[in-house]
Design a protein around this motif. Structure first.
Motif, PDB file in Angstrom:
ATOM      1  N   PHE A   1       0.835  -1.195   0.000  1.00  0.00           N
ATOM      2  CA  PHE A   1       0.000   0.000   0.000  1.00  0.00           C
ATOM      3  C   PHE A   1       0.876   1.253   0.000  1.00  0.00           C
ATOM      4  CE2 PHE A   1      -2.450  -3.367   1.947  1.00  0.00           C
ATOM      5  CZ  PHE A   1      -3.713  -3.213   1.392  1.00  0.00           C
ATOM      6  N   GLY A   2       0.447   2.250  -0.744  1.00  0.00           N
ATOM      7  CA  GLY A   2       1.081   3.566  -0.678  1.00  0.00           C
ATOM      8  C   GLY A   2       0.093   4.532  -0.037  1.00  0.00           C
TER       9      GLY A   2
ATOM     10  N   GLY B   1      -5.536   6.471  11.604  1.00  0.00           N
ATOM     11  CA  GLY B   1      -6.670   5.562  11.401  1.00  0.00           C
ATOM     12  C   GLY B   1      -6.405   4.594  10.264  1.00  0.00           C
ATOM     13  N   ALA B   2      -5.844   5.109   9.175  1.00  0.00           N
ATOM     14  CA  ALA B   2      -5.615   4.263   7.995  1.00  0.00           C
ATOM     15  C   ALA B   2      -4.575   3.182   8.303  1.00  0.00           C
ATOM     16  CB  ALA B   2      -5.158   5.125   6.820  1.00  0.00           C
TER      17      ALA B   2
ATOM     18  N   LYS C   1       1.494  -5.818   6.323  1.00  0.00           N
ATOM     19  CA  LYS C   1       2.802  -5.760   6.990  1.00  0.00           C
ATOM     20  C   LYS C   1       3.314  -4.321   6.931  1.00  0.00           C
ATOM     21  CE  LYS C   1       3.753 -10.327   7.507  1.00  0.00           C
ATOM     22  NZ  LYS C   1       2.518 -10.882   7.004  1.00  0.00           N
ATOM     23  N   LYS C   2       3.860  -3.877   8.074  1.00  0.00           N
ATOM     24  CA  LYS C   2       4.388  -2.498   8.139  1.00  0.00           C
ATOM     25  C   LYS C   2       5.346  -2.203   6.991  1.00  0.00           C
ATOM     26  CE  LYS C   2       4.356  -0.434  12.676  1.00  0.00           C
ATOM     27  NZ  LYS C   2       4.734  -0.705  14.028  1.00  0.00           N
ATOM     28  N   GLU C   3       6.203  -3.188   6.698  1.00  0.00           N
ATOM     29  CA  GLU C   3       7.220  -2.960   5.664  1.00  0.00           C
ATOM     30  C   GLU C   3       6.617  -2.888   4.258  1.00  0.00           C
ATOM     31  OE1 GLU C   3       7.082  -5.464   7.801  1.00  0.00           O
ATOM     32  OE2 GLU C   3       7.504  -7.397   6.880  1.00  0.00           O
ATOM     33  N   ASN C   4       5.346  -3.229   4.143  1.00  0.00           N
ATOM     34  CA  ASN C   4       4.669  -3.150   2.842  1.00  0.00           C
ATOM     35  C   ASN C   4       3.840  -1.880   2.690  1.00  0.00           C
ATOM     36  OD1 ASN C   4       5.720  -5.540   1.963  1.00  0.00           O
ATOM     37  ND2 ASN C   4       3.951  -6.768   2.592  1.00  0.00           N
ATOM     38  N   ILE C   5       4.038  -0.952   3.608  1.00  0.00           N
ATOM     39  CA  ILE C   5       3.281   0.309   3.537  1.00  0.00           C
ATOM     40  C   ILE C   5       4.271   1.466   3.374  1.00  0.00           C
ATOM     41  CG2 ILE C   5       1.643   1.832   4.702  1.00  0.00           C
ATOM     42  CD1 ILE C   5       0.768  -0.661   6.364  1.00  0.00           C
ATOM     43  N   ILE C   6       4.116   2.197   2.274  1.00  0.00           N
ATOM     44  CA  ILE C   6       4.998   3.337   2.003  1.00  0.00           C
ATOM     45  C   ILE C   6       4.223   4.617   2.270  1.00  0.00           C
ATOM     46  CG2 ILE C   6       6.242   4.606   0.200  1.00  0.00           C
ATOM     47  CD1 ILE C   6       6.422   1.977  -1.325  1.00  0.00           C
TER      48      ILE C   6
ATOM     49  N   GLU D   1       4.837  -0.426  -9.959  1.00  0.00           N
ATOM     50  CA  GLU D   1       4.104  -1.664 -10.244  1.00  0.00           C
ATOM     51  C   GLU D   1       3.800  -2.501  -9.014  1.00  0.00           C
ATOM     52  OE1 GLU D   1       5.459  -4.262 -13.393  1.00  0.00           O
ATOM     53  OE2 GLU D   1       5.223  -2.554 -14.766  1.00  0.00           O
ATOM     54  N   GLU D   2       4.737  -2.501  -8.057  1.00  0.00           N
ATOM     55  CA  GLU D   2       4.569  -3.384  -6.898  1.00  0.00           C
ATOM     56  C   GLU D   2       3.494  -2.892  -5.939  1.00  0.00           C
ATOM     57  OE1 GLU D   2       7.175  -1.543  -7.559  1.00  0.00           O
ATOM     58  OE2 GLU D   2       7.914  -0.526  -5.769  1.00  0.00           O
ATOM     59  N   ILE D   3       3.054  -1.658  -6.084  1.00  0.00           N
ATOM     60  CA  ILE D   3       2.028  -1.130  -5.170  1.00  0.00           C
ATOM     61  C   ILE D   3       0.642  -1.549  -5.653  1.00  0.00           C
ATOM     62  CG2 ILE D   3       0.953   1.003  -4.306  1.00  0.00           C
ATOM     63  CD1 ILE D   3       3.695   2.143  -3.913  1.00  0.00           C
ATOM     64  N   ASP D   4      -0.123  -2.154  -4.726  1.00  0.00           N
ATOM     65  CA  ASP D   4      -1.452  -2.670  -5.088  1.00  0.00           C
ATOM     66  C   ASP D   4      -2.545  -1.624  -4.958  1.00  0.00           C
ATOM     67  OD1 ASP D   4      -0.857  -5.613  -5.484  1.00  0.00           O
ATOM     68  OD2 ASP D   4       0.002  -5.286  -3.494  1.00  0.00           O
ATOM     69  N   ALA D   5      -2.390  -0.718  -4.008  1.00  0.00           N
ATOM     70  CA  ALA D   5      -3.424   0.311  -3.812  1.00  0.00           C
ATOM     71  C   ALA D   5      -2.792   1.536  -3.163  1.00  0.00           C
ATOM     72  CB  ALA D   5      -4.544  -0.214  -2.921  1.00  0.00           C
TER      73      ALA D   5
END
Ligand code: DLZ
Length: 158
Positions: A24-25, A42-43, A53-58, A79-83
């Motif tokens: 997620f970004g 909140g988000a 996962k924390k490491e998957n959130i930019i 590309e690697e960001i899903d939403a």
């Protein structure tokens, strides 16, 4: 969906998708940062509670809501960001800025969704005053940052 009496922040985690590998970004506007930081809290809480996962959130910052469009696009094009979740708060002032910014941001974020064919969530409060914004950033109408995160999760699982 949210109304004056009901908001997505109250929804349970039931039927949520597996987002343990999803990326997620989040773009946060610095304008009205008391509000946008509450939306961010909140988000992020909602994403983590639902398995992200924390490491998957930019997280990225932009100066104002108008810049959410380009900031959102810069994340969406990875590309690697899903939403992507765009968080901002535009408060009605005495100028027409409010209308111009709200219209531009809504249209701009819609365009990024379609251009990159991925969810780019409109998590922007557009309120008459600060109190209305506080009510929607962890106050009596819930937290619209939660709602934006739930929306992103649901769209990832579409
Ligand atoms: C200029 C401006 C004004 C008047 N009000 C807000 C606001 O309430 N919320 C917000 O996020 N941004 C505001 N801005 C800044 C614009 O979004 C933008 O950053 C500037 O016009 C520079 O492009």
């Amino acid at each position: 969906m949210a109304t004056n009496l009901k908001n997505l922040s109250e929804h349970s985690n039931a039927n949520m998708v597996d987002i343990s590998a999803a990326k997620f970004g989040i773009v946060v506007s610095e304008w009205n940062d008391q509000i946008t930081e509450a939306l961010y809290s909140g988000a992020i809480q909602t994403l983590i509670e639902n398995g992200a996962k924390k490491e998957n959130i930019i997280r990225k910052q932009v100066p104002g809501s108008f810049e959410l469009i380009l900031g959102g696009q810069w994340l969406a094009q990875q590309e690697e960001i899903d939403a992507v979740i765009c968080l901002g708060c535009v408060i009605q002032g005495e100028t027409r800025h409010f209308d111009f910014i709200c219209d531009a941001v809504a249209q701009g974020i819609k365009d990024v969704n379609l251009k990159y064919n991925k969810p780019v969530v409109f998590g922007v409060l557009t309120t008459d005053d600060l109190k209305q914004a506080l009510d929607r950033a962890g106050g009596k109408h819930g937290n619209k940052g939660d709602e934006a995160a739930f929306t992103a999760i649901k769209m990832v699982g579409f």
